[in-house]
Scaffold this active site. Structure first.
Site, PDB file in Angstrom:
ATOM      1  CB  SER A 103       0.931 103.600   8.602  1.00  0.00           C
ATOM      2  OG  SER A 103       1.645 104.659   8.023  1.00  0.00           O
ATOM      3  CG  ASP A 199       6.506 101.195   3.476  1.00  0.00           C
ATOM      4  OD1 ASP A 199       6.242 102.302   2.971  1.00  0.00           O
ATOM      5  OD2 ASP A 199       5.993 100.787   4.536  1.00  0.00           O
ATOM      6  CG  HIS A 229       2.853 102.218   3.611  1.00  0.00           C
ATOM      7  ND1 HIS A 229       3.682 102.212   4.710  1.00  0.00           N
ATOM      8  CD2 HIS A 229       1.766 102.956   3.968  1.00  0.00           C
ATOM      9  CE1 HIS A 229       3.123 102.915   5.689  1.00  0.00           C
ATOM     10  NE2 HIS A 229       1.958 103.369   5.259  1.00  0.00           N
TER      11      HIS A 229
END
Length: 252
Positions: A103, A199, A229
């Site tokens: 991320s 996600d 995610h």
């Protein structure tokens, strides 16, 4: 082994490091966690166990204001966390490294690779989120939340995880100074981008944009239909290990 790295301003970054045991030709691994996460996450711990099996060096650490490291999270910025990443690479690793960024860590891995082209040999992104302050977070705020953030200096918003997110005016302003996707990214190293199609935080289009903007032609994107995610289910972690092994083999 858990230890601390003292930054130039005296703040402590807490890290765990494995020294490579087997083939010294293998690149080391550095894991970069996401926004508000820490070095004790499932992907970080899984990669550490994997590195033990492969004999590779491995570092996982907490940025300023994250986990066990010093600092108030609200005082953190992309620039600060990128500097933490460079400090870790410089002080705690030797030889070529593969950065694995989850991320926000995917933004930091790109910034670090640009700043340390002589040290970073490859990148593996997991739902990599460069430019998330502009592309994802600011636009999700309501007009009222944006006003609160600018006037109060921060805004607290619900997240899909345990704790609410805190976004600061400084984070958005600093993020604007570190944007990458609006132009070419001068990197010519192997890059693997893993992304779950479920996600809800970072759209798969971001990985496609990274692939488009980097100079490298050695870019692999792997989309996993059922993954979200977190990308931390058994199947996703197996794919992550395979990506690490493939890149290691190609670089060794």
């Amino acid at each position: 082994m858990t230890n601390t790295l003292i930054r130039t301003d005296g703040t402590r970054l807490v890290y765990d490091r494995l020294k490579g045991q087997h083939d010294i030709s293998k690149p080391g691994l550095v894991f970069l966690c996401g926004f508000g996460s820490d070095k004790e996450g499932s992907k970080a711990l899984f990669l550490e166990e994997h590195a033990k099996k492969t004999g590779q060096s491995f570092v996982r650490f907490d940025y300023f204001g994250h986990g066990q490291s010093d600092g108030d999270f609200k005082d953190g910025t992309i620039s600060r966390w990128a500097e933490d990443t460079l400090a870790v690479i410089d002080a705690l690793t030797d030889g070529p490294q593969v950065l694995i960024g989850s991320s926000m860590g995917g933004w930091l891995m790109l910034l670090a690779a640009l700043a340390r082209k002589d040290r970073v040999a490859g990148l593996i992104g997991i739902a990599a989120a460069p430019d998330f302050t502009k592309r994802l977070q600011w636009t999700k705020l309501t007009a009222e939340q944006q006003q609160i953030c600018m006037e109060q200096g921060f805004v607290q918003v619900p997240s899909n995880y345990e704790d609410d997110y805190i976004f600061t005016r400084a984070l958005f302003e600093d993020g604007a100074q570190n944007l990458l996707l609006d132009g070419p990214i001068d990197l010519d190293i192997p890059i693997t981008l893993l992304h779950g199609q479920q996600d809800a935080d970072v759209p798969v289009e971001i990985s496609l944009e990274i692939a488009q903007q980097v100079h490298s032609q050695d870019v692999v994107i792997e989309l996993v239909k059922a993954a979200d995610h977190r990308f931390s289910g058994p199947g996703e972690l197996t794919r992550l290990a395979a990506a690490v092994d493939t890149m290691t083999e190609n670089l060794s």
